[in-house]
Write a protein that holds these residues in place. Structure first.
Motif, PDB file in Angstrom:
ATOM      1  N   ALA A 246      -2.323   7.182   2.760  1.00  0.00           N
ATOM      2  CA  ALA A 246      -1.167   6.986   1.935  1.00  0.00           C
ATOM      3  C   ALA A 246      -0.350   8.304   2.161  1.00  0.00           C
ATOM      4  O   ALA A 246       0.801   8.260   2.163  1.00  0.00           O
ATOM      5  CB  ALA A 246      -1.456   6.527   0.511  1.00  0.00           C
TER       6      ALA A 246
ATOM      7  N   GLU B 235       3.591   8.620   3.403  1.00  0.00           N
ATOM      8  CA  GLU B 235       4.859   9.127   2.925  1.00  0.00           C
ATOM      9  C   GLU B 235       5.481  10.347   3.581  1.00  0.00           C
ATOM     10  O   GLU B 235       6.621  10.506   3.537  1.00  0.00           O
ATOM     11  CB  GLU B 235       4.287   9.574   1.484  1.00  0.00           C
TER      12      GLU B 235
ATOM     13  N   GLN C 117       3.091  -3.487   4.876  1.00  0.00           N
ATOM     14  CA  GLN C 117       2.717  -3.118   3.421  1.00  0.00           C
ATOM     15  C   GLN C 117       3.898  -2.206   2.873  1.00  0.00           C
ATOM     16  O   GLN C 117       4.491  -2.416   1.725  1.00  0.00           O
ATOM     17  CB  GLN C 117       1.466  -2.785   3.066  1.00  0.00           C
ATOM     18  N   THR C 118       3.906  -0.962   3.566  1.00  0.00           N
ATOM     19  CA  THR C 118       4.800   0.107   3.125  1.00  0.00           C
ATOM     20  C   THR C 118       6.166  -0.220   3.347  1.00  0.00           C
ATOM     21  O   THR C 118       7.030  -0.186   2.146  1.00  0.00           O
ATOM     22  CB  THR C 118       4.605   1.247   4.257  1.00  0.00           C
TER      23      THR C 118
ATOM     24  N   PHE D 294       6.906  -2.591   0.327  1.00  0.00           N
ATOM     25  CA  PHE D 294       6.852  -1.648  -1.009  1.00  0.00           C
ATOM     26  C   PHE D 294       8.192  -1.283  -1.260  1.00  0.00           C
ATOM     27  O   PHE D 294       8.938  -1.443  -2.332  1.00  0.00           O
ATOM     28  CB  PHE D 294       5.954  -0.646  -0.640  1.00  0.00           C
ATOM     29  N   TYR D 295       8.845  -0.825  -0.191  1.00  0.00           N
ATOM     30  CA  TYR D 295      10.116  -0.365  -0.391  1.00  0.00           C
ATOM     31  C   TYR D 295      11.361  -1.103  -0.681  1.00  0.00           C
ATOM     32  O   TYR D 295      12.444  -1.100  -1.219  1.00  0.00           O
ATOM     33  CB  TYR D 295      10.670   0.686   0.620  1.00  0.00           C
TER      34      TYR D 295
ATOM     35  N   LYS E 285      10.969  -4.473  -1.778  1.00  0.00           N
ATOM     36  CA  LYS E 285      10.941  -5.356  -2.722  1.00  0.00           C
ATOM     37  C   LYS E 285      10.966  -4.708  -4.415  1.00  0.00           C
ATOM     38  O   LYS E 285      10.153  -5.254  -5.083  1.00  0.00           O
ATOM     39  CB  LYS E 285       9.542  -6.192  -2.733  1.00  0.00           C
TER      40      LYS E 285
ATOM     41  N   ASN F 278       9.761  -1.866  -5.608  1.00  0.00           N
ATOM     42  CA  ASN F 278       8.732  -1.315  -6.001  1.00  0.00           C
ATOM     43  C   ASN F 278       9.001   0.070  -6.478  1.00  0.00           C
ATOM     44  O   ASN F 278       8.703   0.761  -7.146  1.00  0.00           O
ATOM     45  CB  ASN F 278       7.517  -1.420  -5.271  1.00  0.00           C
ATOM     46  N   ALA F 279       9.876   0.707  -5.520  1.00  0.00           N
ATOM     47  CA  ALA F 279      10.266   2.068  -5.448  1.00  0.00           C
ATOM     48  C   ALA F 279      11.694   2.243  -6.129  1.00  0.00           C
ATOM     49  O   ALA F 279      12.340   3.266  -6.184  1.00  0.00           O
ATOM     50  CB  ALA F 279      10.089   2.613  -4.228  1.00  0.00           C
TER      51      ALA F 279
END
Length: 112
Positions: free
Chosen positions: A27, A31, A45-46, A49-50, A52, A54-55
């Motif tokens: 992880a 990043e 997945q990464t 994450f950005y 949808k 989530n961040a």
């Protein structure tokens, strides 16, 4: 969703060309790669994450790419995420590239 134009399409084509760094496994490494300024291949997945929220919500989104920025001010650079087939990538844009993208996308507001 942002409306596409020839200038924006050309810019995205140019900034996304090149050889990516390989997918990181930890992880922390993921990043580091996302924020490195180099083209980084990332996992789905990464990317998700950005994408949808989530961040935080993407600032500009098209079919195959979107922009993420955690800044409230439009002029502070962020990260371009895109997909090509079943592969996913990210690249933090420097100030010069960010300014060109904002101009090509015809972004005139000062705050997201």
């Amino acid at each position: 969703m942002q409306k596409s134009n020839q200038r924006l399409d050309t810019f995205i084509g140019e900034i996304t060309s090149g050889e990516p760094s390989p997918i990181a496994t930890s992880a922390e490494s993921i990043e580091e790669r996302v924020w490195s300024g180099e083209i980084a291949e990332i996992d789905q997945q990464t990317f998700g994450f950005y994408m949808k929220d989530n961040a935080g919500p993407p600032k500009i989104a098209m079919d195959d790419w979107f922009l993420f920025s955690d800044a409230r001010i439009v002029t502070q650079p962020g990260v371009l995420f895109w997909k090509n087939g079943d592969r996913y990538y990210a690249r933090r844009l420097d100030q010069e590239a960010w300014d060109k993208l904002l101009k090509a996308a015809k972004v005139t507001k000062k705050f997201w």
